[in-house]
Design a protein around this motif. Sequence first.
Motif, PDB file in Angstrom:
ATOM      1  N   PHE A  39       9.991  47.497  54.522  1.00 64.41           N
ATOM      2  CA  PHE A  39       9.743  48.761  53.830  1.00 64.41           C
ATOM      3  C   PHE A  39      10.241  49.949  54.653  1.00 64.41           C
ATOM      4  O   PHE A  39      10.912  50.846  54.123  1.00 64.41           O
ATOM      5  CB  PHE A  39       8.253  48.906  53.524  1.00 64.41           C
ATOM      6  N   VAL A  40       9.925  49.964  55.940  1.00 65.97           N
ATOM      7  CA  VAL A  40      10.347  51.072  56.802  1.00 65.97           C
ATOM      8  C   VAL A  40      11.866  51.132  56.886  1.00 65.97           C
ATOM      9  O   VAL A  40      12.458  52.214  56.803  1.00 65.97           O
ATOM     10  CB  VAL A  40       9.702  50.964  58.210  1.00 65.97           C
ATOM     11  N   ASP A  41      12.524  49.989  57.038  1.00 68.81           N
ATOM     12  CA  ASP A  41      13.988  49.971  57.084  1.00 68.81           C
ATOM     13  C   ASP A  41      14.591  50.509  55.788  1.00 68.81           C
ATOM     14  O   ASP A  41      15.555  51.282  55.806  1.00 68.81           O
ATOM     15  CB  ASP A  41      14.510  48.559  57.350  1.00 68.81           C
ATOM     16  N   THR A  42      14.033  50.116  54.662  1.00 72.83           N
ATOM     17  CA  THR A  42      14.511  50.591  53.369  1.00 72.83           C
ATOM     18  C   THR A  42      14.284  52.090  53.231  1.00 72.83           C
ATOM     19  O   THR A  42      15.176  52.831  52.791  1.00 72.83           O
ATOM     20  CB  THR A  42      13.811  49.840  52.221  1.00 72.83           C
ATOM     21  N   LEU A  43      13.116  52.554  53.616  1.00 73.66           N
ATOM     22  CA  LEU A  43      12.796  53.973  53.523  1.00 73.66           C
ATOM     23  C   LEU A  43      13.713  54.808  54.416  1.00 73.66           C
ATOM     24  O   LEU A  43      14.209  55.855  54.006  1.00 73.66           O
ATOM     25  CB  LEU A  43      11.331  54.194  53.905  1.00 73.66           C
ATOM     26  N   LYS A  44      13.975  54.319  55.620  1.00 71.59           N
ATOM     27  CA  LYS A  44      14.898  55.026  56.516  1.00 71.59           C
ATOM     28  C   LYS A  44      16.282  55.131  55.887  1.00 71.59           C
ATOM     29  O   LYS A  44      16.945  56.170  55.989  1.00 71.59           O
ATOM     30  CB  LYS A  44      14.983  54.318  57.868  1.00 71.59           C
ATOM     31  N   PHE A  50      19.763  62.575  52.782  1.00 67.59           N
ATOM     32  CA  PHE A  50      19.451  63.997  52.867  1.00 67.59           C
ATOM     33  C   PHE A  50      18.932  64.421  54.243  1.00 67.59           C
ATOM     34  O   PHE A  50      18.246  65.411  54.380  1.00 67.59           O
ATOM     35  CB  PHE A  50      18.451  64.413  51.772  1.00 67.59           C
ATOM     36  N   LYS A  51      19.294  63.661  55.269  1.00 64.75           N
ATOM     37  CA  LYS A  51      18.809  64.006  56.596  1.00 64.75           C
ATOM     38  C   LYS A  51      19.511  65.252  57.137  1.00 64.75           C
ATOM     39  O   LYS A  51      20.655  65.537  56.800  1.00 64.75           O
ATOM     40  CB  LYS A  51      18.963  62.847  57.573  1.00 64.75           C
ATOM     41  N   ILE A  57      13.344  60.584  60.036  1.00 66.01           N
ATOM     42  CA  ILE A  57      13.661  59.160  60.162  1.00 66.01           C
ATOM     43  C   ILE A  57      13.156  58.624  61.497  1.00 66.01           C
ATOM     44  O   ILE A  57      12.582  57.538  61.560  1.00 66.01           O
ATOM     45  CB  ILE A  57      15.177  58.935  60.016  1.00 66.01           C
ATOM     46  N   ASP A  58      13.342  59.400  62.561  1.00 67.19           N
ATOM     47  CA  ASP A  58      12.903  58.967  63.890  1.00 67.19           C
ATOM     48  C   ASP A  58      11.392  58.807  63.971  1.00 67.19           C
ATOM     49  O   ASP A  58      10.895  58.011  64.764  1.00 67.19           O
ATOM     50  CB  ASP A  58      13.365  59.959  64.960  1.00 67.19           C
ATOM     51  N   GLU A  59      10.665  59.563  63.157  1.00 62.52           N
ATOM     52  CA  GLU A  59       9.202  59.510  63.199  1.00 62.52           C
ATOM     53  C   GLU A  59       8.614  58.351  62.404  1.00 62.52           C
ATOM     54  O   GLU A  59       7.437  58.055  62.531  1.00 62.52           O
ATOM     55  CB  GLU A  59       8.617  60.832  62.698  1.00 62.52           C
ATOM     56  N   MET A  60       9.417  57.698  61.590  1.00 68.03           N
ATOM     57  CA  MET A  60       8.914  56.582  60.787  1.00 68.03           C
ATOM     58  C   MET A  60       8.677  55.371  61.678  1.00 68.03           C
ATOM     59  O   MET A  60       9.559  54.955  62.424  1.00 68.03           O
ATOM     60  CB  MET A  60       9.910  56.209  59.695  1.00 68.03           C
ATOM     61  N   LYS A  61       7.491  54.831  61.596  1.00 64.36           N
ATOM     62  CA  LYS A  61       7.146  53.632  62.358  1.00 64.36           C
ATOM     63  C   LYS A  61       6.009  52.930  61.642  1.00 64.36           C
ATOM     64  O   LYS A  61       5.366  53.493  60.767  1.00 64.36           O
ATOM     65  CB  LYS A  61       6.735  53.991  63.783  1.00 64.36           C
ATOM     66  N   ARG A  62       5.777  51.715  62.025  1.00 61.34           N
ATOM     67  CA  ARG A  62       4.636  50.991  61.471  1.00 61.34           C
ATOM     68  C   ARG A  62       3.614  50.775  62.566  1.00 61.34           C
ATOM     69  O   ARG A  62       3.953  50.692  63.740  1.00 61.34           O
ATOM     70  CB  ARG A  62       5.066  49.674  60.860  1.00 61.34           C
ATOM     71  N   THR A  63       2.386  50.665  62.163  1.00 58.04           N
ATOM     72  CA  THR A  63       1.333  50.330  63.112  1.00 58.04           C
ATOM     73  C   THR A  63       1.027  48.847  62.967  1.00 58.04           C
ATOM     74  O   THR A  63       1.479  48.188  62.028  1.00 58.04           O
ATOM     75  CB  THR A  63       0.048  51.137  62.838  1.00 58.04           C
ATOM     76  N   GLU A  64       0.273  48.347  63.874  1.00 57.81           N
ATOM     77  CA  GLU A  64      -0.189  46.965  63.760  1.00 57.81           C
ATOM     78  C   GLU A  64      -1.193  46.894  62.610  1.00 57.81           C
ATOM     79  O   GLU A  64      -1.920  47.860  62.354  1.00 57.81           O
ATOM     80  CB  GLU A  64      -0.844  46.504  65.064  1.00 57.81           C
ATOM     81  N   PRO A  65      -1.267  45.779  61.911  1.00 60.12           N
ATOM     82  CA  PRO A  65      -2.240  45.642  60.819  1.00 60.12           C
ATOM     83  C   PRO A  65      -3.667  45.800  61.348  1.00 60.12           C
ATOM     84  O   PRO A  65      -3.983  45.384  62.463  1.00 60.12           O
ATOM     85  CB  PRO A  65      -2.031  44.218  60.319  1.00 60.12           C
TER      86      PRO A  65
END
Length: 70
Positions: A39-44, A50-51, A57-65
């Motif tokens: 999901f994060v890769d797709t969103l990036k 439009f960057k 984009i740099d701020e997008m990350k996932r947390t641990e479940p």
Amino acid sequence: MSVEIKGVPELTRQLERKYGKAAMRIKEDRALEKASDYFVDTLKGEFESFKDTGASIDEMKRTEPYTKAT
């Protein structure tokens, strides 16, 4: 169009009985990690069009479940 899936709670109970709650939590977490990475890769990729500086984009990350207690 909609889809109704029946029997998920029963299936979950059966899997937990067979493999144990801890093992199922590990499997669930692994699946969540893979899905969220996708999901994060797709969103990036979508944000690329439009960057400006790329900061969003740099701020997008996932947390641990984790489980959030209500």
